[in-house]
Design an enzyme around this catalytic site. Structure first.
Site, PDB file in Angstrom:
ATOM      1  N   SER A  67       1.633   2.851  -2.401  1.00 30.87           N
ATOM      2  CA  SER A  67       0.499   3.653  -2.555  1.00 30.87           C
ATOM      3  C   SER A  67       0.149   4.686  -1.674  1.00 30.87           C
ATOM      4  CB  SER A  67      -0.708   2.629  -2.515  1.00 30.87           C
ATOM      5  OG  SER A  67      -0.927   2.264  -0.874  1.00 30.87           O
ATOM      6  N   LYS A 106      -4.338   2.998   3.910  1.00 28.72           N
ATOM      7  CA  LYS A 106      -5.170   4.049   3.272  1.00 28.72           C
ATOM      8  C   LYS A 106      -5.694   5.158   4.216  1.00 28.72           C
ATOM      9  CE  LYS A 106      -4.754   1.698  -0.620  1.00 28.72           C
ATOM     10  NZ  LYS A 106      -3.523   0.776  -0.395  1.00 28.72           N
TER      11      LYS A 106
END
Length: 152
Positions: A67, A106
């Site tokens: 991701s 993230k």
């Protein structure tokens, strides 16, 4: 054209931790236009200290997932990261977060008064943290280590 070889007077053996040494070629490598200027020299480096890996607040971890494989920030699956717990996370930092008791890496953003955990890979959707979620910012990702052109 010269292929291979190096100037022996520019090679230094560096001890990076007890019993671990590496070869260090003390020249700067241009990542833009090639430069004939090889007169800049740095004889000693301590990679552990240079990368901040000697601090008690730093942890090394391995990434599982893609991701964070983006255009501007690229942290590939299998890469090792150093996470520094002493850095105060602010919007724009890549963080190791615990969201509802699950770890994730993230980019931390703040939009409309809410935290957003933004993946760098466009195939993944941002995570908008709601009032029902438990979010803990465990640390800030500081260094990424990965092999170029080979699977980890």
């Amino acid at each position: 054209m010269i292929v291979g070889g190096s100037s022996p007077e520019r090679v230094t053996r560096l001890v990076i931790s007890e019993g671990v040494t590496i070869n260090y070629l003390d020249i700067r490598i241009s990542a833009g236009f090639p430069s004939p200027a090889l007169d800049f020299s740095e004889n000693d480096i301590d990679l552990i200290r240079e990368l901040g890996l000697d601090k008690p607040s730093v942890y090394i971890m391995r990434v599982d997932g893609n991701s964070m494989e983006g255009k501007d920030i690229y942290i590939p699956n299998g890469a090792f990261i150093s996470v520094d717990r002493s850095i105060k996370a602010v919007a724009g930092h890549v963080v190791l977060a615990i969201l509802n008791q699950e770890f994730t890496i993230k980019t931390l953003l703040r939009k409309n008064g809410r935290y957003v955990l933004q993946p760098e890979n466009p195939d993944f959707k941002p995570i908008i943290v709601s009032g029902d979620d438990e979010l803990i910012i465990w640390g800030v990702v500081d260094v990424v280590f990965y092999r170029v052109g080979r699977k980890l």
